[in-house]
Structures are given as structure tokens and as C-alpha cells.
Design an enzyme around this catalytic site. Structure first.
Site, PDB file in Angstrom:
ATOM      1  N   LYS A  32       0.820   7.317   0.999  1.00  0.00           N
ATOM      2  CA  LYS A  32       2.177   7.028   1.729  1.00  0.00           C
ATOM      3  C   LYS A  32       3.323   6.048   1.164  1.00  0.00           C
ATOM      4  CE  LYS A  32       1.085   4.484   5.447  1.00  0.00           C
ATOM      5  NZ  LYS A  32       1.819   2.942   5.246  1.00  0.00           N
ATOM      6  N   THR A  33       2.520   4.752   0.677  1.00  0.00           N
ATOM      7  CA  THR A  33       3.134   3.753   0.078  1.00  0.00           C
ATOM      8  C   THR A  33       3.984   4.196  -0.969  1.00  0.00           C
ATOM      9  OG1 THR A  33       1.877   2.258   1.244  1.00  0.00           O
ATOM     10  CG2 THR A  33       3.226   1.428  -0.579  1.00  0.00           C
ATOM     11  N   ASP A 224       8.209   2.922   7.808  1.00  0.00           N
ATOM     12  CA  ASP A 224       7.010   2.807   7.382  1.00  0.00           C
ATOM     13  C   ASP A 224       6.179   2.544   8.738  1.00  0.00           C
ATOM     14  OD1 ASP A 224       4.493   3.236   6.089  1.00  0.00           O
ATOM     15  OD2 ASP A 224       4.423   1.197   5.449  1.00  0.00           O
ATOM     16  N   GLU A 225       5.114   3.389   9.120  1.00  0.00           N
ATOM     17  CA  GLU A 225       4.299   3.267  10.190  1.00  0.00           C
ATOM     18  C   GLU A 225       4.995   3.486  11.344  1.00  0.00           C
ATOM     19  OE1 GLU A 225       1.244   3.078   9.577  1.00  0.00           O
ATOM     20  OE2 GLU A 225       0.752   1.783   7.963  1.00  0.00           O
ATOM     21  N   GLN A 255      -3.236   7.468  13.756  1.00  0.00           N
ATOM     22  CA  GLN A 255      -3.743   6.097  13.454  1.00  0.00           C
ATOM     23  C   GLN A 255      -2.568   5.174  14.529  1.00  0.00           C
ATOM     24  OE1 GLN A 255      -4.370   4.560   9.451  1.00  0.00           O
ATOM     25  NE2 GLN A 255      -3.837   6.899   8.590  1.00  0.00           N
ATOM     26  N   ARG A 612     -11.245   3.162   6.731  1.00  0.00           N
ATOM     27  CA  ARG A 612     -11.024   1.895   6.091  1.00  0.00           C
ATOM     28  C   ARG A 612     -12.004   2.071   4.804  1.00  0.00           C
ATOM     29  NH1 ARG A 612      -6.841   1.785   6.550  1.00  0.00           N
ATOM     30  NH2 ARG A 612      -7.005   3.600   7.887  1.00  0.00           N
TER      31      ARG A 612
END
Length: 758
Positions: A32-33, A224-225, A255, A612
Site C-alpha cells: 500500500k505504501t 494512510d491507515e 487491522q 508481521r
């Protein structure tokens, strides 16, 4: 636009969307980044002025990485013109520019949590309240929650329901503390972290000209997020995007784990209601983890009802199954996992930084710290004392803060008598009382005793005036002297450098070196800024006030085993991950079992932990754990049972055979979920797990009544032994057993799991 060739079809479609609202649902490890970064670069390539782009992140680290990537594509000079940073850093700059509109100085101080709690502690003391009832941390949390929901002190006081809740909890004066806290912050020219969002909402609400200016400036907004935004952040973004609606939000509802901080998952779930003509993109290919880890994570999150459906997949190799490790105690859990890290590093030539131990609560770190130290394995605890929270660093930065804003009450109280100047607590209590009496800051009192008389001896007044003169001299140079030069001068003139240099103890030397490290950091900060522009100490203070643990991490800290809560791990990745303490009432937390909403957030937290891991993931639980000084039995977490069994391999350090597998005799999916007697009794408590090699009569398990001194017994870990002593009464009866291979051991009978061999 060769950079677009690096994107897969779904990423490319999202990155090249230009106008109108869009939402990108990005699974863990799906890039996504990269999509956010390349979309910004694409907009600039299509002729959008970088000054018209606003990108909001949740960490400075993420913002820096994105800026660096954009600079690689479009050039550094153009990348600088994009407004990019955390919510707090971007809006802090906007507030400084328009501070006069809301009655603040443009050099206002930003209080961190420690400053806020210190001020609240003072207010609670001055009001004569019991700080065991009005705990500063609890009061701060309550005020923070109010601000994040845009409830002012006046609205708080007028809300009968909120005030009623406080009264019921035995804290009827909480609204008065809130009013006092807000007034004292204002008087000191200070804002706390929550104010940076609260005051931005006030600014945009009360000054339409300011809102109109930023609506026209920020024609393209990227967040973002988005699932981690709270109500306050949501409203700011909605207002800024209202004119053009060129808003791109990126996130993953699976998340969303920060409800306790005010994050509202409804923001991402309701995006379609706010923007009915929005375009939805899904990034479902995971580039981070093995297939087994990805599929296991999918199988766990499938149990949540409230979610945007997606199917994360990967082309990575299958990888190993996820190990499920059962240990007898929490201390044993620490030892076994530390040994596993030691062995894996040695066998595979890995770095310490490749390993992470993730837990639900900070208190769980103890057993792992002890075990890692015994093996001499270096480790780093995130969430511990960061560099900028160390006493000597807080002290010198308090001087820097006073140079920028002498009304900063917390900074002034911290250093007015450090190094010692003979200004005692009694003198400070008198000037504080006078400041409250006259309705001014402490600084105004000590700077002008004629206007604000205080009943204090002349010697004390002279010492305070000398301190005020020194701070004023620093302030005069603030905007004309480079940050490093002034920082060094203040460190010397204040006496802090000499104080620490004269302390030749190991602790004193370390503190002196920390000051030198800070000065080196300020020098580096000035060099990193745009060439030819004077970087003042005020610029550094703005930057440092908004740093996080991850931002403060040094190169030395990086090559260490990472210990952190799962909440802190979000956004990170590690080749080897150990998720520990997977027991009912611990994970999921006992505090999160009151509703489906709470349980689903705990499940999302477990999903974050699993994702993770890149190469290997181990889950562990112990059969007993010490809580409040008492050993208590534990049950494996329901989350283990919710993972499809084909992705798991159950192990125990005490089972026989090279694989030590417990698949047939241990925690089987069917037996635990149905409560059958093979692994759980009728009460739901764990009973001893048999191993295939034991040749003892299963009906001969030791009971408190049956066990006698002299009996030969079998223990799961220590093997065969002889009972030499029995003492105490139930439920704390102890048995002393001599084991030929391990010596004499004192065991708590109810956890010993002994089998009689006679």
C-alpha cells in the site's frame, strides 16, 4: 512513467486514479505504501501542483519513507513541496501559522503525556483531592477521550450523562479538573497532543476563511491507515475534502486495533455513505509472508462478521507450518523461546533484528528479558523509556522550550532550580499561588515582582530574576542564531554541561554523553534542512515534540531482538515472529469479552500479529501463569482453535521423539473445541497431556490424598524422582521431589502433574 512498471495490475489501477473519491482496501503486506507513493508521483507527472497535495500518515517514519520514494521519481526539489506528515505534525504547523486567531502564541509549546500528567498532578494537589482516586493517568485518559470526541470543558460540564458517569465512579470533580487543565495550558501557551486536532477543528469551524483557503490549497488529499482515524481526524479530513472530493483513503479494516485510543472502524466502513460515487480498489496480493502464514491469517479473520470482504493471497512459497508451543509456566515459555532464537540464529546465520517477540501486555516481557539476558542475547523493548524521555534530555530540552516560550509552566518548574540555584519548593509554591491569584503565568510573576507582589525574601527573588534574565537572553537569539549554536550555548550557560561533566560516575558519564548525542542530533537536523535557510531552535523543537519510539531508534538499537506489544508492532515486519501468551483472558483479554465488537477487535489484533511474520511464526501458551503473585491455571486461546488445523504443528519441549509433535496427543482442534476429555476436563481447565512413550498407568495420576513420602513419581520435565517431603494444606500444598538428573525440586502440588510409578 517507468516507475509504474513496478506495480501489479490492481496496484496500477489504484495508483493511476486521478479525480474523485477512492478507497483502497490493502491487505497486510500488499504494497500500500508503494501505491500511495506512486499515486502522488503520478499526479505530479499529470500536472498536479505538488503544493495542492496533502498526504497524512500516522508515523513520521512512514512520511519520510514516502517522501524519499517520491524524490527518487520526481526529484527532491519537487517532492519537498508536497505537504506530507503525520496528522499531528501537519496540523501543528497550520495552528502555528494561524495561532493568533485562537488566542495562542505562534511559539506555543507541545506537551507530551509526561508534561500533561505532571500538570494534572499539580492541579489535583492544589484542589486538595486524593490522587489515589483522581489518578493523573486516568484523568488524562478521560480528558483525552473528551477532546478526541470534540467535547470542550464547557460541553463536558453541561453533559449530564458524562458528569453522572464521573459521579458514579467517585470522581464528581473531574469536569472542574478538565476546566482547570485547559485554562492552565492556555495560560502557559501550551497545547497537548489531543489539542493539535481539537484546536484544528475549532479553527476550521470558527474561521470559514481559513477553511476555504485550505480547501482550495489541498485539492488532492491522501490518508494512510484510514481505519485508525478517530472522530476528530475524520471531521478534519471531511471538511478539507468537501470542495473537490479528490480524497484517497488507504487502509484495512482487518487491522483496525486502536479503539482504545478513539479510533473508529466505522470511518472506513462508512466511507461509501460519505462518498456514494467512490471507487473501490482492493490490494489482495501479499508480498511479505509465506503462503501458510497468509492462509492461516485468512482463516482467523474470517470469523469476524463486521468487515469488508477480501481474499488475501500470495505467490510466495508455502513455507513451514505455524508452530504451536505449549509450556508448563510463563518462565518456561521465556526460556524455550529464547533458546529457539539462539538456535535459529546460530543455525541459519541470521541477525538479532530478524526476531520479534510480540505480546498482548507490556507486563509479559519480564520472563523473556530474563531468559534473553541469561543467553547473552541483545534485545530492545519498544514502549520503554525513549531517548527523549531520559531525565537529562528532558532537562536540557526544557531550557530550549523556555527560550521559545517562557510561559511554559512545566518546563519552568522542571529547571528553575536545576542546576541548583537555591530556589526551594516553598518559594515555588508562593509564586505559583501568586500566579493563580493574579491569573497570569509563573513567568510573568518572576519577571515582574513589582506588578505581581509576592511575600518572599529578597534573596529568593533575586535568584528567580537572575534565572528570568538568562532565559530572556536565550529568547532574544532564538530566531537569529542557528539551532545548533544556540543549543550548545544554552547547554553551557545553563550549567547543565558542567553539572554532568563534573559527575564522573558511570551514570554521570552516560548522561553527559547523551547530551552530546542530542547536540549531534540537532547539528544533523540543521544540515538535513533546505540549504541556505536558517534553521532555528524553534524548528527543532517542533520536530522533536512529535517524535515516536520508532523515530528515535538508533543504528545500535536495530540489531537486537525486538520485544513489543502487538499494538506497537503494527506497520512492521520480521522474518521470525513469536506471538506469546496465547491464553484465554490474556489474549483475548479478559477486558474484551463483553461484546462481539470487543472480541472482534481482539481477533483483528491477532491477525495483525500473524501478518508481521515473513518466514516463520510460532504461537505459544503456558499451562500456568503467575498473576498478582498467585500461580493460576491457563487455557489455550480460542484464537488457536480458530486457525485451520492444517496450518499448525503442535509442539512441546517435553514430548518425545525428534519432531516433539503433539498433533496426536496434545492440543487437537476437535478435542479442544468440543471440550472432550482428551485434553480438557469437564471444567474446561487443562489436564496433563500424555506422551506416547510413557508407560505408566493413566489412572495412577498423583492426587493430594494418594501421594506419600517415599513414592517414586514421574514428572513431565524432570523425569523420574522420589518424594522426600510433603507440606502445607490445599490449595497451596507443596511436594519436594529428588530427581537424579536435576536435583531436589519444590513443586506446588496442584501444578506438579506427577504420576505415581509404584
Amino acid at each position: 512513467m517507468d516507475f509504474l512498471n513496478e506495480l501489479n495490475p490492481n496496484q496500477l489501477e489504484a495508483a493511476t486514479h486521478v479525480d474523485g473519491p477512492m478507497m483502497v482496501i490493502a491487505g497486510a503486506g500488499s504494497g500500500k505504501t508503494k501505491v500511495l507513493t506512486y499515486r502522488i508521483a503520478y499526479l505530479m507527472e499529470k500536472g498536479v501542483d505538488p503544493f495542492n497535495i496533502l498526504a497524512l500518515t500516522f508515523t513520521n517514519k512512514a512520511a519520510r519513507e514516502m517522501k524519499e520514494r517520491i524524490a527518487n521519481v520526481v526529484g527532491e526539489s519537487e517532492a519537498r513541496n508536497v505537504t506530507m506528515g503525520t496528522f499531528h505534525s501537519v496540523f501543528a504547523k497550520i495552528l502555528r501559522y494561524h495561532s493568533d486567531k485562537i488566542g495562542y502564541p505562534n511559539n506555543f509549546t507541545i506537551y507530551d503525556s509526561q508534561d500533561s500528567r505532571s500538570l494534572l498532578k499539580s492541579i489535583i494537589k492544589e484542589m486538595g483531592l486524593d490522587d489515589k482516586v483522581y489518578k493523573p493517568g486516568l484523568v488524562h485518559s478521560r480528558i483525552s477521550s473528551a477532546k478526541n470526541n470534540l467535547i470542550s470543558p464547557q460541553q463536558y460540564e453541561a453533559n449530564a450523562e458524562i458528569v453522572g458517569e464521573d459521579r458514579m465512579s467517585g470522581k464528581p470533580k473531574l469536569f472542574i479538573i478538565y476546566k482547570q487543565y485547559e485554562a492552565r495550558c492556555f495560560k502557559a501557551g501550551a497545547m497537548d497532543f489531543d489539542d493539535l486536532l481539537f484546536k484544528t477543528n475549532v479553527l476550521l469551524r470558527d474561521f470559514p476563511d481559513v477553511l476555504n483557503f485550505y480547501q482550495h490549497r489541498f485539492r488532492y488529499i491522501l490518508v494512510d491507515e484510514y481505519q485508525d482515524t478517530n472522530y476528530s481526524q475524520y471531521l478534519i479530513v471531511k471538511k478539507l475534502a468537501a470542495l473537490y472530493e479528490n480524497i484517497c483513503v488507504v487502509g484495512d479494516d482487518a487491522q483496525s486495533i486502536y479503539a482504545f485510543r478513539g479510533a473508529n472502524i466505522e470511518n472506513i466502513l462508512n466511507f461509501r455513505k460519505d462518498y456514494p460515487d467512490y471507487k473501490l480498489y482492493k490490494l489482495e496480493q501479499n508480498y511479505r509472508s509465506t503462503k501458510n502464514i497468509v492462509d492461516a491469517a485468512n482463516s482467523i479473520i474470517a470469523h469476524n462478521k463486521d468487515q469488508i470482504k477480501k481474499k488475501v493471497w500470495t505467490q510466495n512459497e508455502d513455507g513451514n507450518t505455524i508452530k504451536v508451543l505449549r509450556t508448563l509456566t510463563d518462565n518456561e515459555e521465556g526460556r524455550v523461546i529464547s533458546n529457539a532464537i539462539f538456535e535459529a540464529k546460530k543455525a541459519k546465520g541470521l541477525d538479532y533484528k530478524d526476531f520479534a517477540i510480540l505480546y498482548r501486555t507490556n507486563a509479559q516481557s519480564r520472563s523473556f528479558e530474563e531468559a534473553l539476558r541469561k543467553l547473552n542475547l541483545p534485545y530492545k523493548i519498544y514502549g520503554g523509556l525513549s531517548f527523549y524521555q531520559r531525565k537529562e534530555i528532558k532537562d536540557i530540552i526544557s531550557y530550549y522550550r523556555l527560550a521559545a516560550n517562557p510561559k511554559d509552566e512545566e518546563a519552568l518548574k522542571r529547571v528553575i532550580n536545576y542546576p541548583r540555584r537555591g530556589i526551594g519548593n516553598t518559594s515555588m509554591e508562593e509564586v505559583t499561588a501568586a500566579a493563580n491569584r493574579y491569573g497570569v503565568s509563573i513567568w510573568e510573576v518572576i519577571s515582574d515582582f513589582e506588578t505581581y507582589p509576592v511575600s518572599m525574601n529578597t534573596a529568593a527573588k533575586k535568584k528567580m530574576q537572575a534565572f528570568a534574565t538568562m532565559i530572556t537572553s536565550f529568547g532574544i537569539k532564538l530566531e537569529t542564531t542557528p539551532a545548533f549554536d544556540l543549543a550548545q550555548e544554552i547547554a553551557q550557560s545553563s550549567g547543565i554541561l558542567k553539572e554532568l561533566y563534573d559527575d564522573r560516575s558511570p551514570e554521570g558519564v552516560a548522561r553527559y554523553e547523551n547530551i552530546q548525542e542530542l547536540l549531534a542530533g540537532i547539528k544533523e537536523f540543521t544540515v538535513s534542512q533546505e540549504e541556505g535557510v536558517l534553521v532555528s531552535l524553534s524548528d527543532f523543537l517542533i520536530d522533536v515534540a512529535l517524535l515516536t519510539d520508532a523515530d528515535n531508534e538508533s543504528e545500535e538499537d536495530r540489531n537486537k531482538v525486538t520485544l513489543m506489544t502487538i499494538h506497537a508492532s503494527k506497520g512492521l515486519e520480521f522474518p521470525y515472529v513469536y506471538i506469546v501468551g496465547l491464553e484465554e483472558n490474556l489474549f483475548p483479554s479478559q477486558m474484551s469479552l463483553h461484546s462481539r465488537t470487543e472480541l472482534e477487535e481482539e481477533r483483528r489484533l491477532f491477525y495483525v500479529a500473524l501478518t508481521r511474520a515473513e518466514t516463520s511464526c510460532t504461537l505459544s501458551y503456558s499451562m500456568s501463569r503467575y498473576k498478582w503473585g498467585q500461580a493460576t491455571t491457563s487455557e489455550p486461546s480460542r484464537f488457536i482453535q480458530e486457525i485451520d488445523d492444517k496450518f499448525l504443528q503442535h509442539e512441546s519441549p517435553y514430548a518425545s521423539g525428534p519432531g516433539k509433535s503433539l498433533n496426536n496427543s496434545g492440543l487437537s482442534k476437535r478435542s479442544v473445541s468440543s471440550g472432550e476429555a482428551s485434553s480438557m476436563g469437564r471444567t474446561g481447565k487443562m489436564t496433563p497431556l500424555s506422551t506416547a512413550t510413557k508407560k505408566t498407568n493413566p489412572s495412577s495420576n498423583a492426587t493430594n490424598a494418594a501421594l506419600k513420602v517415599g513414592y517414586n513419581v514421574q514428572h513431565e520435565r524432570f523425569g523420574k524422582g522420589k518424594v522426600v517431603k510433603i507440606e502445607g494444606a490445599d490449595p497451596d500444598k507443596k511436594v519436594t521431589v529428588f530427581f537424579p538428573k536435576h536435583g531436589q525440586k519444590v513443586l506446588l502440588m496442584r501444578f506438579a502433574k506427577l504420576e505415581i510409578l509404584d
